[in-house]
Design a protein around this motif. Sequence first.
Motif, PDB file in Angstrom:
ATOM      1  N   HIS A  30       0.405 -26.555 -31.735  1.00  0.00           N
ATOM      2  CA  HIS A  30      -0.318 -27.782 -31.419  1.00  0.00           C
ATOM      3  C   HIS A  30       0.441 -28.616 -30.377  1.00  0.00           C
ATOM      4  O   HIS A  30       1.665 -28.534 -30.282  1.00  0.00           O
TER       5      HIS A  30
ATOM      6  N   GLU B 143      -6.689 -26.614 -37.930  1.00  0.00           N
ATOM      7  CA  GLU B 143      -6.684 -28.005 -38.391  1.00  0.00           C
ATOM      8  C   GLU B 143      -5.970 -28.170 -39.730  1.00  0.00           C
ATOM      9  O   GLU B 143      -5.717 -29.299 -40.159  1.00  0.00           O
TER      10      GLU B 143
ATOM     11  N   TYR C 108      -5.420 -29.691 -35.357  1.00  0.00           N
ATOM     12  CA  TYR C 108      -6.780 -29.428 -34.872  1.00  0.00           C
ATOM     13  C   TYR C 108      -6.925 -27.930 -34.604  1.00  0.00           C
ATOM     14  O   TYR C 108      -5.960 -27.169 -34.668  1.00  0.00           O
TER      15      TYR C 108
ATOM     16  N   SER D 138       0.441 -28.101 -22.013  1.00  0.00           N
ATOM     17  CA  SER D 138      -0.910 -27.765 -22.439  1.00  0.00           C
ATOM     18  C   SER D 138      -1.514 -26.645 -21.579  1.00  0.00           C
ATOM     19  O   SER D 138      -1.496 -26.722 -20.352  1.00  0.00           O
TER      20      SER D 138
ATOM     21  N   ASP E  96       1.653 -34.512 -28.719  1.00  0.00           N
ATOM     22  CA  ASP E  96       1.110 -35.871 -28.641  1.00  0.00           C
ATOM     23  C   ASP E  96      -0.155 -36.049 -29.485  1.00  0.00           C
ATOM     24  O   ASP E  96      -0.748 -37.116 -29.510  1.00  0.00           O
ATOM     25  N   SER E  97      -0.575 -34.995 -30.189  1.00  0.00           N
ATOM     26  CA  SER E  97      -1.732 -35.109 -31.063  1.00  0.00           C
ATOM     27  C   SER E  97      -1.321 -35.778 -32.378  1.00  0.00           C
ATOM     28  O   SER E  97      -0.270 -35.472 -32.952  1.00  0.00           O
TER      29      SER E  97
END
Length: 428
Positions: free
Chosen positions: A191, A91, A199, A162, A194-195
């Motif tokens: 990561h 994160e 995280y 993903s 689209d985030s």
Amino acid sequence: MPIKNFMLKSVLFFLLFFLAYSVSAQNKGTITLYNPSFEGTAAPFTSPKGWYDCGFEGENINILHSGNSPFTGIRQQAFVGNTYLGLVVRENNTWEAVGQNLKRAMQIGKCYEFHLKLCKSEHFFSRNKEEEKVDYNGTAKIKIWGSNDFCLREELLAETSSIDHYNWKDYVFVLSPQSSDITHLRIESYHLEDSLYAYNGNVLIDHATPLIAIDCEDKKAVELQTKTFLPENWYSVHLSFDARLAIAKQKWKSQLVANTYSEATPYKHKVRIRLSYFDDLDDAIIKFAAALKVPVDLSKDGFIITLVSGSLKEKKSTYPLLRQALEEMGVPWEQYRILSEIEKDKKFRTYSGKKHLLYLELEEKESLERFIIKLEEEIRQESADPLKDSFTLDVKAKPKEQKAIRKKLVKALKILEISPSQYKIRFE
């Protein structure tokens, strides 16, 4: 006589030279990797032999894993060998990567077929650089980079979508350097684009194949391959896609035949298999194969199969899955009978002769992750094996919260793969 011996030796030398030349020519388009199955001793701050850590300076690394760890929450067994790679994203917008110096350079403009086995872990507990225990349980993806020095990201050769499944699946890539010859390969977690923010997440990696030189015109057909359990000659580029699938299916069947029973007697062979809500077709095939011991002919022999389920509701989903797996493996329905067994929550059995007493103080408002962490800490203090030992859980909780706490505690035990037959819960 000496002349004959000389001629015989000459012919033998010529044959050996020709054989060595032929093998060399066949392997000319193949680049093998050092330690492709990421073998080593699973321990904190370790990288697999032959691979170097390309992560961020100052971040704790823990990238070599084996299955069934009660402390990391990782349950997957290695697809090949004993250990595999586990990379996280964080994160704080950092991530992990490994790389190695290739034995021979990938040539610019050439195409190379490359496979990795990938999945994710439902839980991935590890310490961050502040020494806090964190669950890196989100979803990540893989990027493959090429360069001409250690750990550089000069040319992006491939990336996945993903990785959100818990069973090992085969991912096929066609790597084609366009800027220069490539001498170093880098594999990193990353990561999802689209985030909106960074995280915590993870991805597991095993069984890297050699880099196989192929005709670039076959690139699209190769990238369409999605099947797992690939045979050794899957990479024969002269075969069509349909031919490769046919070989793969035959390979699955021969692997199963090599691990099953013996004589062809109707319903002689007894198989016991446990399936759950989370299993898919590949899981069912793997578990059935693991339950078999000595050779039979799957197309002729008979089986009595005991399907173990946690509840009647679970049985309704696992029964058709088992039928589908048997059909995929070529076992006709006339050759088997499926018996059902439901595990009872109150059933209690000591597997190892030990009975560990765990004391837990729990509150309804605590998260499921907190329940898991508390369980793991108690198990660690007892030096117990969660896969074999039995437990009595003495839980201190408010009377009005006990029902909700029991439900959440059972879920935590299930995530840690501690079966109902291994424990009983008592409230103080």
